[in-house]
Design an enzyme around this catalytic site. Structure first.
Site, PDB file in Angstrom:
ATOM      1  N   ASN A   1      -0.612  15.329 -13.395  1.00  0.00           N
ATOM      2  CA  ASN A   1      -1.351  14.088 -13.633  1.00  0.00           C
ATOM      3  C   ASN A   1      -2.541  13.884 -12.711  1.00  0.00           C
ATOM      4  OD1 ASN A   1       0.315  13.824 -11.130  1.00  0.00           O
ATOM      5  ND2 ASN A   1      -0.136  11.751 -10.851  1.00  0.00           N
TER       6      ASN A   1
ATOM      7  N   ASP B   1       3.228   3.706 -12.426  1.00  0.00           N
ATOM      8  CA  ASP B   1       3.514   4.904 -11.777  1.00  0.00           C
ATOM      9  C   ASP B   1       5.099   5.616 -12.213  1.00  0.00           C
ATOM     10  OD1 ASP B   1       1.100   5.391 -10.592  1.00  0.00           O
ATOM     11  OD2 ASP B   1       1.534   4.642  -8.824  1.00  0.00           O
TER      12      ASP B   1
ATOM     13  N   GLY C   1      13.405 -14.246 -21.973  1.00  0.00           N
ATOM     14  CA  GLY C   1      14.387 -13.744 -23.091  1.00  0.00           C
ATOM     15  C   GLY C   1      14.725 -15.133 -23.942  1.00  0.00           C
TER      16      GLY C   1
ATOM     17  N   GLU D   1      -1.790   2.654 -10.084  1.00  0.00           N
ATOM     18  CA  GLU D   1      -0.656   1.667 -10.402  1.00  0.00           C
ATOM     19  C   GLU D   1      -1.162   0.235 -11.100  1.00  0.00           C
ATOM     20  OE1 GLU D   1       3.004   1.498 -10.506  1.00  0.00           O
ATOM     21  OE2 GLU D   1       2.692  -0.378 -11.401  1.00  0.00           O
TER      22      GLU D   1
END
Ligand code: CAO
Length: 409
Positions: free
Chosen positions: A95, A167, A242, A138
Site C-alpha cells: 500500500n 484504513d 435504519g 484515513e
C-alpha cells in the site's frame, strides 16, 4: 488440525495501517506473512511512541503474527533478492503511494513473469481517474467516500469518525479480494491483481447514505431529525440511519459517555411507554404507531431521556433488554479494554513483547471453528533475516554480513 491458510505465503510490503490490517488478518488465518521493510523500518515503528526506543503500539497492534525482514528495494542486490522471494510466495501485498512498486522495477507484468501464480494486492487512495496519483490517509478517504459529509450535527462542521473505516475498513475489503483470488487460483492455476481504493471501501460502508440521496428526490427524509432539506443528504446527528428510529439518550451520573443508544421498534413502544412512566401513551393514537411518532421523534427521545437520566447506562441496558428492546450503552475505550466479556471472547487480548512487556490489542474478529486464531507478538525489525535469507535463500553468514554492511538488508 491446521489453520485455514496454512501453507499460504504472503510477502507483505505494507506499511502504516490499511495494508498491515489486511495482512494481520491473513496471518491470523494461518498464512506465513513475511513483512519486507526498508532498513529504517515501517515508519509506524517510531510513530506515537509511548515508550522510548520501543516499537510503538501503532506498529505492534497491526503487525502481530508476522515475520520481519529488511530489504533495500532501491539497491540492485535488493531487487535480485526480491525477485527470488516473489517466486516463493503466493501473495504480494502493498500500500505504497501510487506507482512506488513500479518505480522499484516491479510492474504487474514483470511480477507475473516472475511468478504467474502470484496474487498481487494493492491498496491505494483512489481508483482510476483524476485522483489516481494522489496519496491518501484515513480521513482523506472518509472525506471523499461520503462519511464526513454525513457525520456530525446539522449545525456543525463535517466530522471524522473514530472507526478507521478508511484504513482498516479497506484492509478487510482487501482480505476478501485476496481470499477470492486464492479460491479462483485453485481452479485456474493463475494469480491475479487485487486492487482496493480507500475511497471505494468507505463509500461501500456509506451505502445507505446514497440510498437516502435518491430518496430525497421524493421528499424529505422523515426519520431524520432535520427540519429542512435541500438537495443533499444532511448530517443527522445520532439518528439511526435504519428503518427504526434511534437516538443516544443521557444517563446518570451525566459523564461524557453516560449515554445509551435506544432503538424504538414498533413492538418496543408499549414496554417503553410503561418503563418511562407514561403507560397512557401505549394506546394513545397520537403515539402508538411508528407513523404517529415519526413527526415527533425528538419529543419521544426527550421523554425517554427524562427517565434514563435517573439511571446508569447499565441499569437502562438491563431494563430495556428485559423487554427485548435493542439498545447499547456508549462504552468508553477504558470500559472496552477492561471488559471481561470482550477478553473472554479473545477480542481484547494481552500479548507479551520482549521489549515493551505486555500490551493489549484487538484480536481476531472473524471466528473460524476449525481454525482458531492465536495472537502472537509483532516482529522486531529484521528479526527473521537469517530465517529467510539464510535458511530459505541459502545465503551464507559472510554474505549476510556483507549485505548488512552495504545497507541492502
Ligand atoms: N526499500 C527502499 N525503498 C522503499 C522500501 C524499501 N523496502 N519500501 C518503500 N520504499 C520507498 C518507496 O519506493 C517510495 O519511494 P519513491 O516515492 O521514491 O518511489 C517510498 O519509500 C514510499 O513512498 P510512499 O508514497 O508510500 O510513502 P509516504 O510516506 O510518502 O506516503 C502514504 C504514505 C500512506 C500517504 C502512501 O503510502 C499512500 O498513499 N498509500 C496508499 C494509500 C494508503 O494505504 N493509505 C493508508 C495510510 S494509513 O493511514
Amino acid at each position: 488440525m491446521g489453520k485455514a491458510l496454512e501453507g499460504v505465503r504472503v510477502l507483505d510490503m505494507t506499511h502504516v495501517q490499511s495494508g498491515p490490517s489486511c495482512t494481520q488478518i491473513l496471518a491470523w488465518m494461518g498464512a506465513d506473512v513475511v513483512k519486507i521493510e526498508a532498513t529504517t523500518g515501517d515508519i509506524t515503528r517510531k510513530q506515537l511512541r509511548d515508550l522510548p526506543d520501543v516499537d510503538s503500539l501503532y506498529f505492534t497492534m497491526l503487525n502481530c503474527n508476522k515475520r520481519s525482514i529488511t530489504l533495500n528495494m532501491k539497491s540492485d542486490r535488493g531487487k535480485e533478492l526480491f525477485t527470488e522471494l516473489v517466486g516463493n510466495f503466493d501473495i504480494l501485498a502493498e500500500n505504497f503511494g501510487p506507482g512506488a512498486v513500479d518505480r522499484m522495477g516491479f510492474s504487474w507484468e514483470r511480477l507475473q513473469e516472475i511468478n504467474p501464480r502470484l496474487i498481487y494486492a494493492s491498496i491505494k487512495g483512489f481508483g482510476d481517474g483524476p485522483y489516481t496519483h494522489f496519496k491518501a490517509y484515513e480521513v482523506v478517504a472518509q472525506a471523499m467516500g461520503g462519511s464526513m459529509s454525513t457525520t456530525g450535527f446539522e449545525d456543525g462542521p463535517p466530522l471524522a469518525t473514530g472507526s478507521q473505516i478508511g484504513d482498516s475498513g479497506t484492509g478487510i475489503h482487501t482480505v476478501a479480494g485476496i481470499l477470492a483470488a486464492l479460491f479462483q487460483r485453485e481452479r485456474s492455476g493463475r494469480g491475479q491483481r487485487v486492487t482496493v481504493a480507500m475511497q471505494h471501501a468507505v463509500l461501500n460502508l456509506c451505502r445507505v447514505k446514497l440510498r437516502d440521496q435518491q430518496r430525497l428526490a421524493h421528499g424529505p427524509l422523515g426519520e431524520y431529525p432535520n427540519k429542512e432539506f435541500d438537495d443533499t443528504v444532511p448530517r443527522s446527528g445520532n439518528a439511526s440511519g435504519g428503518g427504526q428510529p434511534g437516538w443516544a439518550v443521557r444517563c446518570a451520573p451525566g459523564g461524557p459517555n453516560d449515554y445509551i443508544y435506544v432503538i424504538v421498534q414498533p413492538v418496543g413502544w408499549e414496554p417503553i411507554a410503561k418503563l418511562i412512566g407514561r403507560p397512557e401513551l401505549a394506546d394513545d393514537p397520537d403515539w402508538n404507531t411508528p407513523d404517529a411518532r415519526l413527526s415527533k421523534l425528538d419529543k419521544m427521545f426527550q421523554m425517554i431521556e427524562e427517565w434514563s437520566i435517573d439511571h446508569s447506562k447499565w441499569e437502562v441496558l438491563a431494563k430495556l433488554n428485559a423487554h427485548n428492546i435493542p439498545c447499547g450503552p456508549i462504552l468508553s475505550t477504558k470500559e472496552i479494554i477492561e471488559d471481561t466479556s470482550l477478553a473472554d471472547n479473545e477480542i481484547v487480548v494481552k500479548v507479551p513483547h520482549p521489549e515493551r512487556g505486555e500490551f493489549a490489542t484487538v484480536g481476531m474478529p472473524i471466528k473460524l471453528s476449525d481454525s482458531p486464531a492465536e495472537v502472537a507478538r509483532s516482529p522486531l525489525l529484521g528479526e527473521h533475516n537469517i530465517d529467510i535469507y539464510g535458511k530459505e535463500l541459502g545465503l551464507g553468514d559472510d554474505e549476510l554480513a556483507e549485505l548488512k554492511a552495504n545497507g541492502v538488508i
